[in-house]
Design a protein around this motif. Structure first.
Motif, short mmCIF file in Angstrom:
data_model
loop_
_atom_site.label_atom_id
_atom_site.label_comp_id
_atom_site.label_asym_id
_atom_site.label_seq_id
_atom_site.Cartn_x
_atom_site.Cartn_y
_atom_site.Cartn_z
N VAL A 9 43.42 38.05 20.22
CA VAL A 9 44.75 37.08 19.93
C VAL A 9 45.34 36.14 20.59
CG1 VAL A 9 47.54 36.93 19.54
CG2 VAL A 9 46.32 38.64 19.39
N SER A 10 44.85 34.91 19.95
CA SER A 10 44.50 33.77 20.69
C SER A 10 45.83 33.00 20.50
CB SER A 10 44.34 32.16 19.99
OG SER A 10 42.45 33.05 20.10
N ILE A 11 46.92 32.54 22.25
CA ILE A 11 48.60 32.00 21.74
C ILE A 11 48.31 31.07 22.34
CG2 ILE A 11 49.02 34.64 21.40
CD1 ILE A 11 49.52 34.36 24.57
N ARG A 12 49.15 29.97 21.96
CA ARG A 12 50.14 28.92 23.34
C ARG A 12 51.53 29.48 23.87
NH1 ARG A 12 51.12 24.33 19.84
NH2 ARG A 12 50.28 25.81 18.43
N TYR A 13 51.67 28.83 24.73
CA TYR A 13 53.32 29.39 25.29
C TYR A 13 53.77 27.96 26.36
CZ TYR A 13 50.93 30.10 29.96
OH TYR A 13 49.77 30.91 30.64
N LYS A 14 54.80 27.92 26.39
CA LYS A 14 55.51 27.82 27.88
C LYS A 14 56.61 28.33 28.50
CE LYS A 14 58.90 24.62 26.32
NZ LYS A 14 59.68 22.67 26.11
N MET A 15 56.22 28.41 29.20
CA MET A 15 57.63 29.31 29.97
C MET A 15 58.24 28.83 31.27
SD MET A 15 56.32 32.35 33.34
CE MET A 15 56.90 33.92 33.21
N GLU A 16 59.65 29.07 30.30
CA GLU A 16 60.85 28.68 31.82
C GLU A 16 61.83 29.36 32.41
OE1 GLU A 16 63.18 25.65 28.91
OE2 GLU A 16 61.33 24.92 28.45
N ASN A 17 62.30 28.95 33.48
CA ASN A 17 63.61 29.50 34.38
C ASN A 17 64.27 29.81 33.84
OD1 ASN A 17 64.19 27.41 35.64
ND2 ASN A 17 63.22 27.83 37.60
N GLY A 29 47.98 22.67 24.76
CA GLY A 29 46.92 22.68 25.18
C GLY A 29 45.67 23.66 24.12
N LEU A 30 44.24 23.93 24.90
CA LEU A 30 43.95 24.76 24.11
C LEU A 30 44.28 25.97 23.64
CD1 LEU A 30 40.67 24.12 25.09
CD2 LEU A 30 41.08 23.48 22.68
N PRO A 31 44.39 26.87 23.02
CA PRO A 31 45.24 28.18 23.59
C PRO A 31 43.91 28.84 24.15
CG PRO A 31 43.70 28.27 20.81
CD PRO A 31 43.92 27.09 22.31
N ILE A 32 45.04 30.74 24.88
CA ILE A 32 44.01 31.54 25.41
C ILE A 32 43.93 32.39 24.23
CG2 ILE A 32 44.67 30.47 27.71
CD1 ILE A 32 46.91 32.67 27.39
N SER A 33 43.06 33.25 24.98
CA SER A 33 43.14 34.40 24.13
C SER A 33 43.12 35.81 24.47
CB SER A 33 41.28 34.74 23.36
OG SER A 33 41.62 33.39 22.12
N SER A 40 45.32 43.49 28.54
CA SER A 40 44.86 41.98 28.92
C SER A 40 46.47 41.58 29.79
CB SER A 40 44.26 41.66 27.95
OG SER A 40 43.37 42.64 28.16
N ILE A 41 47.65 41.93 29.48
CA ILE A 41 48.78 40.87 29.44
C ILE A 41 49.38 42.02 29.68
CG2 ILE A 41 48.20 38.87 27.98
CD1 ILE A 41 50.37 39.97 25.81
N PRO A 43 52.01 44.97 29.56
CA PRO A 43 52.69 46.20 29.04
C PRO A 43 54.28 45.48 28.07
CG PRO A 43 51.49 46.54 30.38
CD PRO A 43 52.28 45.77 30.94
N SER A 44 54.76 44.82 28.38
CA SER A 44 56.22 44.81 27.62
C SER A 44 55.85 42.98 27.22
CB SER A 44 57.36 43.96 28.56
OG SER A 44 56.86 43.34 29.29
N LEU A 45 55.02 42.06 27.45
CA LEU A 45 54.60 41.17 26.17
C LEU A 45 53.98 41.60 25.22
CD1 LEU A 45 55.21 38.17 26.30
CD2 LEU A 45 52.88 38.13 27.58
N GLU A 46 52.73 42.27 25.20
CA GLU A 46 52.30 42.63 24.44
C GLU A 46 52.83 43.54 23.59
OE1 GLU A 46 47.68 43.95 24.80
OE2 GLU A 46 48.82 46.14 25.59
N GLN A 47 54.00 44.20 24.28
CA GLN A 47 54.98 44.97 22.94
C GLN A 47 55.47 43.65 21.94
OE1 GLN A 47 57.18 47.67 24.45
NE2 GLN A 47 58.12 48.64 22.53
N GLU A 48 56.19 43.18 22.77
CA GLU A 48 56.47 42.00 22.06
C GLU A 48 55.69 40.98 21.08
OE1 GLU A 48 59.79 40.87 21.78
OE2 GLU A 48 60.38 42.19 23.04
#
Length: 111
Positions: A9-17, A29-33, A40-41, A43-48
């Motif tokens: 899976v290739s994703i792009r994201y933005k994280m905020e507090n 930018g370029l996605p990460i895979s 690899s990430i 578990p709860s994020l993977e589940q989402e």
């Protein structure tokens, strides 16, 4: 294609507090895979992300209330699924970023 076990899976994201401060942003930018279903990430994020499709976007909330006991603030991550494909047998065996050999020298000649 759908995000499921044994897919890359290739994703792009933005994280905020909780204050709206951007902590990390690779949206432009370029996605990460990563290899889905292999830890690899988080578990709860993977589940989402499971069940989403290419092009889908999802805002995911991370807080003490939803299992992140070590957090001292609430965070959200806006994730876009750029690409999903089945992992090759080699990727399933070694991961998508296998460790480099001990004698590997980088592209700039530094070891």
């Amino acid at each position: 294609m759908t995000v499921e076990e044994k897919t890359v899976v290739s994703i792009r994201y933005k994280m905020e507090n909780s204050k709206g401060e951007v902590l990390e942003d690779i949206f432009e930018g370029l996605p990460i895979s990563y290899l889905h279903g292999k830890g690899s990430i988080l578990p709860s994020l993977e589940q989402e992300l499971t069940g989403l499709n290419e092009g889908d976007e999802k805002k995911i909330f991370l807080s003490k209330e939803n299992g992140f006991q070590d957090l001292d603030d609430d965070f959200h991550i806006l994730v876009v699924i750029d690409k999903v494909r089945y992992a090759s047998d080699e990727e399933l065996k070694n991961g998508i970023n296998p460790p480099l050999p001990d004698d590997y020298c980088g592209p700039d000649g530094c070891c």
